[in-house]
Each structure stands twice: as C-alpha cells, then as structure tokens.
Enzyme design. Structure first.
Site, PDB file in Angstrom:
ATOM      1  N   SER A 144       0.973  -1.160   0.076  1.00 40.36           N
ATOM      2  CA  SER A 144      -0.139   0.165  -0.022  1.00 40.36           C
ATOM      3  C   SER A 144       0.861   1.268  -0.118  1.00 40.36           C
ATOM      4  CB  SER A 144      -0.877  -0.012   1.374  1.00 40.36           C
ATOM      5  OG  SER A 144      -1.488   1.198   1.269  1.00 40.36           O
TER       6      SER A 144
ATOM      7  N   LYS B  12      -1.215  -1.164  -4.512  1.00 37.96           N
ATOM      8  CA  LYS B  12      -2.399  -0.151  -3.905  1.00 37.96           C
ATOM      9  C   LYS B  12      -1.874   1.116  -3.988  1.00 37.96           C
ATOM     10  CE  LYS B  12      -4.656   0.103   0.674  1.00 37.96           C
ATOM     11  NZ  LYS B  12      -5.276  -0.836   1.327  1.00 37.96           N
ATOM     12  N   LEU B  13      -2.532   1.926  -4.696  1.00 40.35           N
ATOM     13  CA  LEU B  13      -2.081   3.228  -4.443  1.00 40.35           C
ATOM     14  C   LEU B  13      -3.281   4.116  -3.794  1.00 40.35           C
ATOM     15  CD1 LEU B  13      -1.443   3.696  -8.369  1.00 40.35           C
ATOM     16  CD2 LEU B  13       0.226   3.762  -6.627  1.00 40.35           C
ATOM     17  N   LYS B  14      -2.882   5.001  -2.875  1.00 35.99           N
ATOM     18  CA  LYS B  14      -3.880   5.827  -2.287  1.00 35.99           C
ATOM     19  C   LYS B  14      -4.131   7.226  -3.086  1.00 35.99           C
ATOM     20  CE  LYS B  14      -3.932   3.699   1.808  1.00 35.99           C
ATOM     21  NZ  LYS B  14      -5.242   3.278   2.463  1.00 35.99           N
TER      22      LYS B  14
ATOM     23  N   ASP C  14      -7.177   2.952  -3.248  1.00 32.83           N
ATOM     24  CA  ASP C  14      -7.731   3.036  -1.738  1.00 32.83           C
ATOM     25  C   ASP C  14      -8.065   4.407  -1.500  1.00 32.83           C
ATOM     26  OD1 ASP C  14      -8.877   2.935   0.486  1.00 32.83           O
ATOM     27  OD2 ASP C  14      -7.126   1.951   1.478  1.00 32.83           O
TER      28      ASP C  14
ATOM     29  N   GLU D 143     -11.039   0.198  -3.853  1.00 34.65           N
ATOM     30  CA  GLU D 143     -11.329   0.129  -2.049  1.00 34.65           C
ATOM     31  C   GLU D 143     -11.808   1.384  -1.579  1.00 34.65           C
ATOM     32  OE1 GLU D 143      -7.720  -1.299  -0.219  1.00 34.65           O
ATOM     33  OE2 GLU D 143      -8.308  -0.821   1.886  1.00 34.65           O
TER      34      GLU D 143
ATOM     35  N   ASP E  92     -13.730  -1.625   3.013  1.00 35.29           N
ATOM     36  CA  ASP E  92     -12.883  -1.499   4.007  1.00 35.29           C
ATOM     37  C   ASP E  92     -13.567  -1.102   5.134  1.00 35.29           C
ATOM     38  OD1 ASP E  92     -10.734  -1.144   6.106  1.00 35.29           O
ATOM     39  OD2 ASP E  92      -9.567  -0.352   4.844  1.00 35.29           O
TER      40      ASP E  92
ATOM     41  N   LYS F 192      -9.655  -6.856   7.981  1.00 32.99           N
ATOM     42  CA  LYS F 192      -8.824  -6.494   8.844  1.00 32.99           C
ATOM     43  C   LYS F 192      -9.285  -7.006  10.366  1.00 32.99           C
ATOM     44  CE  LYS F 192      -7.179  -2.158   6.708  1.00 32.99           C
ATOM     45  NZ  LYS F 192      -7.567  -0.619   6.828  1.00 32.99           N
TER      46      LYS F 192
ATOM     47  N   GLY G 189      -4.096  -4.071   6.200  1.00 30.40           N
ATOM     48  CA  GLY G 189      -3.073  -3.869   7.238  1.00 30.40           C
ATOM     49  C   GLY G 189      -3.181  -2.387   7.875  1.00 30.40           C
TER      50      GLY G 189
ATOM     51  N   LEU H 274      -0.404  -0.678   9.462  1.00 28.04           N
ATOM     52  CA  LEU H 274       1.064  -0.484   9.902  1.00 28.04           C
ATOM     53  C   LEU H 274       1.421  -0.873  11.130  1.00 28.04           C
ATOM     54  CD1 LEU H 274       0.725   3.436   9.074  1.00 28.04           C
ATOM     55  CD2 LEU H 274       1.010   1.910   7.386  1.00 28.04           C
TER      56      LEU H 274
HETATM   57  O1  OSB Z   1      -6.976   1.949   4.426  1.00 26.64           O
HETATM   58  O2  OSB Z   1      -5.867   0.287   4.435  1.00 26.64           O
HETATM   59  C1  OSB Z   1      -6.107   1.384   4.712  1.00 26.64           C
HETATM   60  C2  OSB Z   1      -3.192   2.240   6.952  1.00 26.64           C
HETATM   61  C3  OSB Z   1      -3.876   2.998   7.936  1.00 26.64           C
HETATM   62  C4  OSB Z   1      -5.279   3.548   7.779  1.00 26.64           C
HETATM   63  C5  OSB Z   1      -5.995   2.637   6.720  1.00 26.64           C
HETATM   64  C6  OSB Z   1      -5.262   1.981   5.667  1.00 26.64           C
HETATM   65  C7  OSB Z   1      -3.868   1.801   5.582  1.00 26.64           C
HETATM   66  C8  OSB Z   1      -3.031   1.126   4.749  1.00 26.64           C
HETATM   67  C9  OSB Z   1      -1.679   0.524   5.257  1.00 26.64           C
HETATM   68  O3  OSB Z   1      -3.647   0.976   3.717  1.00 26.64           O
HETATM   69  C10 OSB Z   1      -1.726  -1.061   4.863  1.00 26.64           C
HETATM   70  C11 OSB Z   1      -0.399  -1.566   5.515  1.00 26.64           C
HETATM   71  O4  OSB Z   1       0.631  -1.295   4.769  1.00 26.64           O
HETATM   72  O5  OSB Z   1      -0.392  -1.769   6.843  1.00 26.64           O
HETATM   73 MG    MG Z   2      -8.300   0.741   3.050  1.00 25.03          MG
END
Ligand code: OSB
Ligand code: MG
Length: 379
Positions: free
Chosen positions: A147, A172-174, A199, A224, A249, A273, A301, A303
């Site tokens: 991510s 996965k690109l934010k 996402d 996402e 999510d 999650k 995840g 983090l």
């Molecule tokens: O939306 O998946 C998410 C991290 C913090 C809060 C929300 C998200 C995320 C990630 C990180 O996308 C995923 C990771 O590398 O743990």
């Molecule tokens: Mg997410």
C-alpha cells in the site's frame, strides 16, 4: 502413558493477569492517505497470561478518529477500566466464549479485538499449535502486495517500480480528489501489466460518479472504499454504475455489515482487517460468508508492529484469502521491530512464522525503549 507428550486436557484457560503497554515506533516513511499523515505508529500492546504462558496482540486504532471512530486514548481507557478487569481472573474454554462476553458492548471493535486476539495467541500456545491451524488455515507463506501512501507522482512511479522489482504481487495506490486520474494514467502507462488497485479511504461521494467511472479505464483489480465509512447503500448504488469491482474496508466492522454488503452487491471484494471487525472469530465468519457469495477476500493492514503483522499472516492462510494482502515486510515500516523474528517477504511471499501461537516473541529490550506507558491488571 502416551508415547508422545501432549498438553494436559483442560476444560478452560484462566487468564491470570494482563500487561497493557502504550508503544511508539517511528515510521521509516511518513504514510499519507486521504484523511491525513502518520509519522509514527502509536498503539496499545496487550499481553495476557495463563499457566506460565503469554499471548500478545495490538490495537489497530489511530491516535485520531480519522480512519474509524476509535482512538488510541479511548481504547487504552476502555481496556484498562472495562475490558481487562472483565476478563482477568476468568476462565474461557475457547476464543468464541471470550468473544461472546465482549459482544454486548457497543462497537469499539478494535479495542475488543485486542483482547480477543491476545487470547487466541494464548490459547494456541496452550494447545502447542500454530494459530493458523486453529483458525483453519494452512500453508507456509502468503502472497502480499504493498500500500503506497500519497506523494508526488514521479516519486510514486519510482516506488511502484521498486516494489514490483522486489516481487510484490499487487500495488495499491492511495488516492484523493485532485490526486487520482493523472496518477493512475502515469502508473498504468509505465506498468501496463501490474496488478493495480486504489484506496480512497472514503473521500468521494456519488457526486463523483463520473470520475469513478473514468477509473474503469485503468484495469484496476478493484477500488477500495471510495465512499463514506458508514454507507453500504451508496456503494451498492455506485457498483451499478461502474465496472471495476468495489472492495469495502471501513464499511465492514461486523459480520452483519459484511452480510448486508454481500447481499446488496456493494462489495465484490472484501478487505478483512482482523482488528477492525473485532477479532479472529468475526474475521473468520466474514471470510466464510464472503466465500459463500464467491467474493474473494484479502487481509488489510494498519501499519502494525510484528505482533499484529504475525496475527494477519496466520489469518491470511485461510482458503478464501485469494488476493494479495497488505502484510508486507516489517522493514518497510520500521527500522527496528518489537519482535525477535524478522517478518520479511521473499519474492512477494511472506513466510508464516512457525511454532505455537502467532510464532513470534517480544524483543523486551527494544520494547522497553519504545514503551510510553505500562499498566498491570491482576486477578
Ligand atoms: O485503508 O487500508 C487502509 C493504513 C492506515 C489506515 C488505513 C489503511 C492503511 C493502509 C496501510 O492501507 C496498509 C499497511 O501497509 O499496513
Ligand atoms: Mg483501506
């Protein structure tokens, strides 16, 4: 006497005590998503004790209520004043019976998951079995992607290339308004065959339908959580207007949310999650329900440190986790982790830590330097 020794049969495991720590780990790279930036990871770390054994888990809530409503401070308080006094000194035959005692409390899924997951680890260790075996998973490694947080497009292009070269199976690109179509265009041109997803962390509305339809042109595996964190209905409406599968999510915090999303075709892919849904019991139910609807799942995840990461890896060995998860190498997040083992991917595959429970142990020396607060709860 049986030829092989085995743990004595017992009817229940009594939780003798708990240690709740507040832990802070600096992040190697600041992580920016639509709702804000994290430069450090601050989290509750829980240890439950029984029969000379320990079980560990961490809370995945953020300091601010910007991902979901829970906060680190709120969870620390709830754990100390309500949840831990409730379970310490009590006996539970299995994680389901512990989960049932926490279920009546409204929401607070991440705080409840912290207790439930630590008990799973403890219970698995008491049976001398890996967590994955008790959850119903198998295999010694899982597929993972990465991510990537929001940053300048040229820098993101380099990061995509570097992670694909390391073998990560999906990128996965934010995204957020103003940082979406141009980014996708650049990444898709440079990497025409990569498994790409986006996402949005809830930053669009149905008024953005045209923009979200334009994302259909980039051959994404899924989008996402494009819409509001508590709105399954609008996602169902959006799915009738776009071809790209929607993955939920934030919207999925209970098994019932998953059922409603599946029944209304609001989620053609499911991000599970374990912390967000209240623990492994609910995570497994959502996994099974999704399979019944032929909807693939993957493990998201937050983090996590090595403790939460190990839980995620074990869960990801269940059969319907057919899409790569976000449980990537710990070294992407932290220069030093709080566990003794290294959780690093090999060619886009994360090995399952072997041994009883989650298969990892605390590095107590480093943990001491990373601990901001410590509370003991005794029976
Ligand atoms: O939306 O998946 C998410 C991290 C913090 C809060 C929300 C998200 C995320 C990630 C990180 O996308 C995923 C990771 O590398 O743990
Ligand atoms: Mg997410």
């Amino acid at each position: 006497m049986p030829a092989q020794s085995r743990p004595a049969l017992r009817s229940a495991l009594r939780i003798d005590g708990a240690t709740l720590r507040l832990v802070r780990l600096p992040l190697v790279t600041p992580f920016t998503i639509a709702t804000g930036t994290l430069t450090e990871k601050v989290f509750p770390l829980l240890t439950l004790r029984a029969d000379g054994l320990e079980g560990h888990a961490e809370g995945v809530m953020d300091p601010l209520p910007d991902y979901l409503e829970e906060t680190v401070a709120g969870a620390m308080d709830l754990l100390q004043t309500v949840l831990l006094p409730q379970v310490v000194g009590k006996s539970y035959a299995n994680p389901e019976s512990l989960a049932r005692t926490l279920a009546p409390w409204r929401a607070n899924h991440m705080a409840k998951a912290t207790v439930e997951m630590a008990f799973w680890d403890l219970w698995a260790r008491s049976l001398d079995l890996p967590l994955q075996t008790l959850l119903g998973g198998e295999g010694d490694a899982i597929d993972v992607g990465v991510s990537l947080g929001i940053g300048p497009i040229d820098q993101t292009l380099d990061r995509v290339g570097a992670h694909l070269a390391q073998g990560y199976k999906r990128i996965k690109l934010k995204v957020k308004p103003g940082h979406d179509l141009a980014l996708l265009d650049a990444v898709r041109r440079a990497y025409p065959d990569a498994h790409l997803t986006v996402d949005a962390n809830c930053c669009y509305t149905l008024a953005d339908t045209g923009l979200l339809q334009a994302m259909d042109g980039f051959a994404l595996d899924y989008i996402e959580q494009p819409l509001a964190w508590d709105d399954i209905h609008d996602h169902a409406t959006l799915q009738t207007r776009i071809r790209t599968p929607i993955c939920l999510d934030e919207c999925i915090r209970t098994v019932d949310h998953a059922r409603k999303a599946l029944q209304s075709d609001a989620a053609r892919v499911m991000n599970i999650k374990v912390g967000r849904v209240g623990g492994h019991v609910a995570a497994r139910q959502i996994h099974d329900l999704s399979a019944a609807f032929q909807v693939p799942v993957w493990c998201g995840g937050m983090l996590e440190s090595g403790i939460g990461r190990a839980h995620n890896i074990h869960l990801s060995t269940l059969p319907n986790f057919t899409k790569p998860g976000d449980t990537s190498s710990a070294s992407r997040y932290f220069t030093r982790d709080i566990i003794e083992q290294k959780l690093e991917t090999v060619d886009g595959r994360m090995p399952v830590p072997p041994g009883p429970g989650i298969g990892v142990s605390l590095d107590l020396d480093y943990l001491a330097t990373a601990t901001l607060a410590l509370h003991e709860v005794r029976a």
